[in-house]
Design a protein around this motif. Structure first.
Motif, PDB file in Angstrom:
ATOM      1  N   PRO B  96      -8.426 -11.318 -12.637  1.00  0.00           N
ATOM      2  CA  PRO B  96      -7.590 -10.446 -11.791  1.00  0.00           C
ATOM      3  C   PRO B  96      -8.224  -9.089 -11.482  1.00  0.00           C
ATOM      4  CG  PRO B  96      -6.409 -11.209 -13.785  1.00  0.00           C
ATOM      5  CD  PRO B  96      -7.846 -11.478 -13.985  1.00  0.00           C
ATOM      6  N   GLN B  97      -9.322  -8.739 -12.150  1.00  0.00           N
ATOM      7  CA  GLN B  97      -9.857  -7.376 -12.004  1.00  0.00           C
ATOM      8  C   GLN B  97     -10.453  -7.154 -10.613  1.00  0.00           C
ATOM      9  OE1 GLN B  97     -10.880  -6.841 -16.720  1.00  0.00           O
ATOM     10  NE2 GLN B  97     -12.413  -6.193 -15.263  1.00  0.00           N
ATOM     11  N   LEU B  98     -10.277  -5.926 -10.121  1.00  0.00           N
ATOM     12  CA  LEU B  98     -10.772  -5.586  -8.788  1.00  0.00           C
ATOM     13  C   LEU B  98     -12.189  -5.032  -8.898  1.00  0.00           C
ATOM     14  CD1 LEU B  98      -7.629  -3.936  -7.156  1.00  0.00           C
ATOM     15  CD2 LEU B  98      -8.229  -6.354  -7.406  1.00  0.00           C
ATOM     16  N   ARG B 146      -6.058  -4.398 -11.810  1.00  0.00           N
ATOM     17  CA  ARG B 146      -5.847  -5.843 -11.848  1.00  0.00           C
ATOM     18  C   ARG B 146      -4.844  -6.267 -10.772  1.00  0.00           C
ATOM     19  NH1 ARG B 146      -6.928  -8.379 -16.675  1.00  0.00           N
ATOM     20  NH2 ARG B 146      -5.064  -9.692 -16.677  1.00  0.00           N
ATOM     21  N   ASP B 147      -5.070  -7.425 -10.208  1.00  0.00           N
ATOM     22  CA  ASP B 147      -4.084  -8.058  -9.337  1.00  0.00           C
ATOM     23  C   ASP B 147      -3.768  -9.420  -9.945  1.00  0.00           C
ATOM     24  OD1 ASP B 147      -2.511  -9.249  -7.472  1.00  0.00           O
ATOM     25  OD2 ASP B 147      -4.168  -9.659  -6.086  1.00  0.00           O
ATOM     26  N   GLU B 148      -2.645  -9.470 -10.664  1.00  0.00           N
ATOM     27  CA  GLU B 148      -2.358 -10.704 -11.404  1.00  0.00           C
ATOM     28  C   GLU B 148      -1.884 -11.831 -10.496  1.00  0.00           C
ATOM     29  OE1 GLU B 148      -0.384  -9.958 -15.113  1.00  0.00           O
ATOM     30  OE2 GLU B 148      -2.126  -8.838 -15.818  1.00  0.00           O
ATOM     31  N   THR B 149      -1.701 -11.536  -9.197  1.00  0.00           N
ATOM     32  CA  THR B 149      -1.437 -12.638  -8.263  1.00  0.00           C
ATOM     33  C   THR B 149      -2.746 -13.324  -7.864  1.00  0.00           C
ATOM     34  OG1 THR B 149      -1.706 -11.358  -6.228  1.00  0.00           O
ATOM     35  CG2 THR B 149       0.465 -11.282  -7.280  1.00  0.00           C
ATOM     36  N   GLN B 151      -4.712 -12.537  -5.602  1.00  0.00           N
ATOM     37  CA  GLN B 151      -4.828 -12.643  -4.145  1.00  0.00           C
ATOM     38  C   GLN B 151      -5.731 -11.576  -3.515  1.00  0.00           C
ATOM     39  OE1 GLN B 151      -3.573 -15.266  -2.431  1.00  0.00           O
ATOM     40  NE2 GLN B 151      -3.130 -15.927  -4.523  1.00  0.00           N
ATOM     41  N   ASP B 152      -5.895 -10.447  -4.162  1.00  0.00           N
ATOM     42  CA  ASP B 152      -6.693  -9.380  -3.563  1.00  0.00           C
ATOM     43  C   ASP B 152      -8.100  -9.900  -3.248  1.00  0.00           C
ATOM     44  OD1 ASP B 152      -6.707  -5.933  -3.839  1.00  0.00           O
ATOM     45  OD2 ASP B 152      -8.577  -7.045  -3.456  1.00  0.00           O
ATOM     46  N   CYS B 155     -10.651  -9.102  -5.788  1.00  0.00           N
ATOM     47  CA  CYS B 155     -10.513  -9.448  -7.206  1.00  0.00           C
ATOM     48  C   CYS B 155     -11.561 -10.498  -7.558  1.00  0.00           C
ATOM     49  CB  CYS B 155      -9.098  -9.897  -7.557  1.00  0.00           C
ATOM     50  SG  CYS B 155      -8.708 -11.592  -7.138  1.00  0.00           S
TER      51      CYS B 155
END
Lengths: 241, 808, 191
Positions: B96-98, B146-149, B151-152, B155
């Protein structure tokens, strides 16, 4: 008492050849002078100092390898050993069969026997001659270990459960049960002459793909057949001598 | 290994790729076949049909050097078909990390952002990476966003998805020569272990390491294992099958240029003081990250105290030799420098580089540049006797050679560490044969005599020699060859308190063994020769000698033997085991749990830290605490990318314009033959069950020589027809560096590969033989292999190189 | 055709002697009692770990206590949880690797530009090695590098090995080599 037996499960053999070497180690047998002959298998055959040999055969169809077949070959310790029947004609103390275990043992009196006859009597192409001493040799079931409650060297050393040893009835049961399981993947799997032998081999493919004398046959190539051997034993004895 | 040998039986799917366990780790098959009988699928992916392949459900042939293509294809397959273990990926990995928005991967050029070209190799650029864009976007506290979806577009998950978009079945098949059907069979069987209650495992060895993309081969698998949630699970993990009985132990003790004992970095010249060194200690702003390496100052202080008991660590830090910044002193560089005449003296201890080193002729020439060499080995070998080797005139070789006979394994006492990290104690059977002496005695006596010379004569900076700890190595009052005391050494490796010390209310008197590494201190009050071995020899005795098979039911269920020998670290048998439970401490697979949170405590294995569930991220050795899909630390990229071996048959490859790993280790003066029509076949080297390494011990063992007497060359029947070679013929195999004779083994177990529409043949060669013995055995296959290596490890590329073969 | 127990034992004494004890050099008259005891019966039994691959199989080592003091048998340790008594070809051959007439059992020395080994006493060889180490170290020792940074090292000596010796020996070896100032320290793990 049914004595002892082996169960050799070829689906589990990885050809690590621990058994081949452990046999030499326990019996203090020397190495043979070999060369690579285009095969992983070496020595090429059993000998007076090689009781146990892992045979390695490629199973090829349409130029593609389907399997690599590994067969730790050794004396089958027949329940009615034809080698002993033949040998007894010349010297009843040359080949012995132990009452408790059923082990078939070649002694130092095998030099009183005719090697060609003994070999011809064996459906599995096992006995071998030492040219220097005229003695004959083959697997002795690690008799000294067995009577001291230890597993044969080739069984203790086996990592995968390919080599098993115990009371014959247990081995037969183990073989029957394992055959049922193996048949799911290999429908043609068979046990080699299971009622006649103390060494029951589970072949997951046609036994002769492993070795021409893997099972007893009336048409063994280049050898006396068992039938011929018996005929010679009981019919043409004098002519042979 | 993250796991251990018995644990293989817990697997639902075993991928043997880059390893041939049936031949090189034969007893591992006991547990592999146990898994098979419990329903596991066995897969072998290998250029040859091996003894391992013979026991597998699926055998997929592959061209040597295309592992990343195949594994990258598996990553794509898992992502495309949504077969990954989502909770695990979200909770326990950096997916999830950007990532820094300036990070790029140029799909056309096959290069990551930051590439700096330095020069050219044949058909490729050569250079290094400035890694400043291989970083994460962070919040005000410095914690990665973090983007836990997932989707970014920036990510890690999406970048990974994009990176492997190109790894289609067709392109992978075209590159690896593996059929699409075989690839799908492998992918679907292994990806099925992404179910939370399934575990798949990887058994790998030198088939993966010995490439110019060796580390990235293994990263690819680690990524698959993280996607499927297999790391930390019984029957899972990424399992390196190491080559030697104690190569795990010798690595732990850091007989390597880049580390000191316990995997701490070797001090560099820019870190003048211990304070400077400690300033490089990994840190994390995330309170949920254990960041175990934050304890490093305690470990180096304790190491220095073990080596130099009478000095403060600040002072003895000065005794440690320093590498220049950026200096590489790894194996290939070492022999290159020896070839250049850099070294006067050389110790070759229990090794045979004239046969084991790639480009072995270069090593043999290099040995002649030395003034002296000390060779410690039980049998005559190609290194000790190099001065009378093929084509060498002893009269022209100046090297003075000392050949010292060591005791063998059963003639002495001490511990060795297996791949499963079990340190196991061995006892002495017979005394050393003849005048053989224990290695420990040989080294201590050389040291004692050097020390005496410095004491008597003075010399360059004698302090490290004069102050080295001898009391914890040698029996007092004893003389060679009876001085070395393995128990004393084992005790100092564990460590003891150097003065009375109170920790959390418990007082330990000076001389007491440290119970475990959480008690180690950074102020010199403890010593420990290797923090990872702290706990191996405590006041309770020698833990490594334990032979107790007592287990709880939970341990018995998964074949865990916590009281048999001792495993580093802290007797933990399955690493990263906190990832085997959900954030509440419930095992993902309750049927085969390795740890479980019960009544306020962990049961089962020793957990990765005793914190309650969810309090710490499970990957405690990483500063951020997560399993890393995006790995910013390597020399050749944050994601594995397929490149051809440095010696390859093609001028281009289907993934990008970059033919080779642009950061590969290579040497200007050495010869390579990329796309050279004189060497049209792929050569590869390997081992067989009946021999070991250079054959130094096994060639001299008649029962093993009988079973595998000679160098052979495995080739496919079509190549045999092409070159009019019959099975059993003598052939000559040659590369641009050298040639050997071998017996041809023509076998359908080897098949030609169809790669990019062309037919490619392979020549397979074991490397167990050498000219010393037997005379008919043939010389080393490493005469053919190239001195090029992985940019991260320097491990040579002996698995894929170019050769020719002809009938002798 | 089967033999009775009593008769069998009498005869099997010679049988087992030939097949199990004497190998090629068979003995025609071993005593019955000896033939029925295992060759390992009087041996010292110690546990060990295999010296080859990294699986770490347990071994039972049988050392003769009556005469030679040498190993007469090595087999798998049935108690060991990894191998449970089993071994591969290499492990099964360990006794022959150990008790081997081709092992080097004396120090060998090869002087510069000569064409043969000569036997040397330990003390002479070790002293000469120590002198060679000191000479090389003193000649090549660098207290600082080109940038003036303290390095305290020698690049005049290199070391490789060993994955074949014990942990404790390896720890000592790295300590000793680092005390000499070596930075070129490598081994099997790199290849």
């Amino acid at each position: 008492m049914d004595g002892k037996g082996f169960f050799i499960d070829l689906t589990r053999c990885t050809a690590c050849r621990g058994c081949q070497v452990a046999c030499k180690q326990w019996h203090n047998h020397p190495a043979e002078d070999t060369r690579n002959w285009g095969s992983f298998q070496n020595p090429p055959d059993l000998s007076y100092v090689t009781y146990k040999l892992v045979r390695m055969e490629e199973y090829v169809e349409n130029g593609q390898v389907k399997d690599w077949l590994f067969f730790p070959d050794q004396c089958r310790h027949c329940i009615q050993p034809p080698c002993k029947m033949v040998g007894d004609m010349d010297d009843e103390r040359a080949i012995l069969q132990d009452f408790d275990t059923g082990a078939v043992l070649f002694t130092e009196r095998t030099n009183n026997l005719f090697f060609d006859e003994i070999l011809a009597s064996c459906p599995y192409d096992i006995p071998r001659l030492d040219e220097a001493t005229n003695l004959q040799g083959k697997c002795d079931m690690c008799f000294d270990r067995v009577i001291n409650d230890k597993l044969p060297a080739c069984v203790l050393v086996c990592p995968t459960g390919a080599m098993n040893f115990g009371d014959l009835d247990e081995m037969r049961q183990m073989a029957d049960e394992r055959l049922e399981v193996v048949k799911e993947e290999f429908p043609n799997a068979v046990l080699g002459d299971p009622n006649a032998l103390r060494v029951i081999v589970l072949f997951h493919r046609e036994p002769t793909r492993f070795h021409h004398a893997a099972v007893a046959s009336l048409h063994g190539p280049g050898r006396f057949t068992r039938k011929q051997a018996f005929a010679k034993m009981f019919g043409n004895r004098k002519a042979l001598i | 290994m993250t796991n251990h040998y018995n644990d293989l039986m817990n697997s639902d799917c075993i991928l043997m790729m880059g390893a041939n366990p049936a031949e090189n780790h034969p007893i591992s098959m006991k547990w592999v076949l146990k898994a098979k009988e419990r329903g596991a699928t066995l897969i072998t992916v290998d250029p040859r049909y091996t003894r391992s392949a013979a026991k597998s459900h699926i055998y997929a042939p592959m061209r040597s050097g295309t592992d990343i293509a195949i594994l990258g294809g598996m990553i794509k397959y898992i992502l495309d078909n949504d077969l990954y273990f989502r909770d695990y990926v979200v909770n326990y990995t950096n997916a999830p990390q950007l990532v820094n928005p300036d990070y790029r991967f140029d799909e056309e050029q096959g290069l990551f952002s930051g590439f700096e070209k330095v020069g050219e190799m044949p058909f490729a650029d050569f250079g290094f990476y400035d890694k400043t864009t291989w970083t994460f976007q962070k919040d005000a506290d410095g914690i990665a966003l973090r983007d836990e979806t997932l989707q970014d577009p920036n990510c890690v998950f999406q970048l990974m998805k994009k990176h492997y978009e190109r790894y289609t079945l067709e392109r992978v098949s075209d590159t690896a020569g593996t059929s699409v059907e075989d690839l799908e069979a492998v992918y679907s069987a292994f990806a099925a272990t992404g179910a939370p209650d399934k575990a798949g495992t990887s058994m790998y060895a030198m088939g993966w390491t010995q490439h110019t993309s060796g580390v990235q081969n293994i990263r690819s698998m680690a990524m698959i294992q993280l996607l499927l949630g297999n790391v930390g699970q019984p029957g899972g993990g990424v399992n390196a099958l190491r080559g030697t009985s104690n190569v795990q132990g010798s690595t732990d003790q850091a007989l390597l240029f880049h580390i000191i004992p316990g995997y701490m970095p070797t001090p560099r010249a820019n870190l003048a003081s211990l304070q400077d060194y400690n300033a490089t200690t990994p840190s994390s702003p995330d309170p949920k990250s254990a960041n175990w390496w934050q304890n490093r100052p305690k470990y180096i202080a304790s190491l220095l105290k073990a080596m130099y008991p009478d000095q403060d660590p600040e002072e003895s830090y000065n005794y440690m030799p320093k590498l220049d910044v950026g200096q590489n002193a790894s194996w290939l560089v070492l022999f290159d420098q020896m070839h250049n005449g850099k070294f006067k003296g050389f110790f070759s201890w229990g090794m045979n580089p004239a046969t084991s080193g790639s480009n072995a002729n270069k090593n043999r020439e290099a040995l002649a540049q030395l003034d002296w060499m000390v060779c410690v080995n039980p049998f005559d070998n190609e290194t000790a006797s190099f001065w009378k080797g093929p084509g060498v005139d002893p009269g022209n070789v100046k090297t003075e050679v000392f050949f010292l006979p060591p005791a063998l394994f059963a003639e002495k006492e001490g511990a060795v560490t297996n791949s499963g990290r079990w340190a196991q104690w061995r006892y002495q059977g017979p005394k050393p044969l003849g005048q053989c002496a224990r290695d420990g005695d040989i080294m201590l006596e050389i040291f004692r005599r050097v020390r005496t010379l410095y004491e008597e004569e003075g010399g360059a900076f004698p302090d490290p020699i004069l102050n080295l700890n001898q009391k914890d190595m040698a029996k007092e009052g004893a003389t060679f060859p009876n001085r070395y005391d393995p128990h004393k050494v084992a005790k100092v490796m564990n460590g003891y308190f150097t003065r009375d010390t109170t920790i959390n209310g418990t007082t330990y008197s000076a001389g007491t063994q440290v119970p475990s590494f959480p008690s180690l201190q950074d102020d010199g009050s403890t010593c420990s020769g290797n923090w990872l071995f702290c706990g191996s020899y405590t006041e309770a005795g020698n833990m490594m000698a334990r032979r107790d098979k007592t287990q709880t039911e939970m341990q018995s269920n998964i074949g865990l033997f916590p009281n048999w020998s001792w495993a580093w670290p802290v007797n933990r048998r399955v690493l990263y085991n906190r990832a085997s439970v959900d954030p509440q401490g419930n095992p993902y697979n309750p049927e085969r749990a390795v740890i479980r949170w019960e009544n306020g405590q962990w049961v089962g294995d020793v957990p990765d830290g005793g914190w309650p569930p969810g309090e710490r991220h499970p990957f405690i050795m990483r500063p951020q605490g997560y399993g890393q899909f995006f790995g910013p630390g390597l020399a050749d990229g944050p994601f594995p990318e397929h490149y051809e071996a440095l010696e390859c048959p093609y001028e281009e490859q289907p993934f990008s314009a970059q033919l080779h790993n642009p950061t590969a280790l290579h040497f200007e003066a050495d010869k390579e033959a990329a796309c050279d029509p004189r060497y049209p076949f792929v050569g590869t080297t390997y081992r067989v069950c009946e021999h070991w390494q250079t054959g130094l011990m096994t060639r001299w063992t008649p029962w093993l020589l009988e079973a595998m007497p000679q160098q052979f060359a495995e080739i496919d029947p079509e190549l045999a027809r092409l070159r009019e070679i019959n099975n059993g013929d003598m052939v000559i195999v040659e590369s641009v560096r050298g040639q050997i004779e071998a017996v041809a083994m023509v076998t359908p177990r080897v098949q030609p590969f169809t790669v990019m529409g062309q037919t490619l043949h392979m020549v397979g060669l074991p490397w167990h033989y050498g000219w010393v013995y037997p005379e008919y055995g043939g010389d080393s296959a490493n005469l053919l292999t190239p001195s090029v290596g992985d940019p991260n490890t320097g491990i040579p590329e002996t698995k894929a190189f170019m050769v020719n073969i002809r009938k002798k | 055709m089967k033999l009775g127990r009593r008769e069998f034992i009498k005869l099997s004494a010679t049988a087992t002697a030939v097949t199990a004890f004497a190998g090629l050099g068979f003995n025609m008259q071993p005593s019955t009692a000896k033939a029925r005891l295992l060759k390992t019966h009087w041996a010292k039994e110690t546990t060990s770990i295999c010296a080859f691959c990294s699986v770490g199989c347990g071994l039972l080592v049988h050392t003769d206590t009556s005469g030679s003091g040498r190993v007469i048998n090595i087999e798998g340790d049935p108690e060991h949880p990894i191998n449970e008594g089993s071994l591969c070809a290499k492990g099964a051959a360990l006794a022959q690797t150990l008790e081997n007439e081709n092992r080097i059992t004396t120090v060998k020395y090869r002087a510069p530009n000569t064409d043969q080994w000569v036997d040397a006493p330990w003390s002479w060889a070790l002293q000469r090695i120590a002198q060679r180490v000191k000479e090389a170290r003193d000649e090549t020792f660098e207290e600082s590098n080109g940038d003036g940074q303290v390095v305290n090292r020698t690049e005049g000596i290199a070391h490789i090995g060993s994955a074949e010796i014990d942990n404790e020996e390896n720890w000592c070896l790295q300590a000793i080599m680092r005390s000499f100032g070596l930075v070129y320290i490598e081994h099997q793990a790199r290849i």
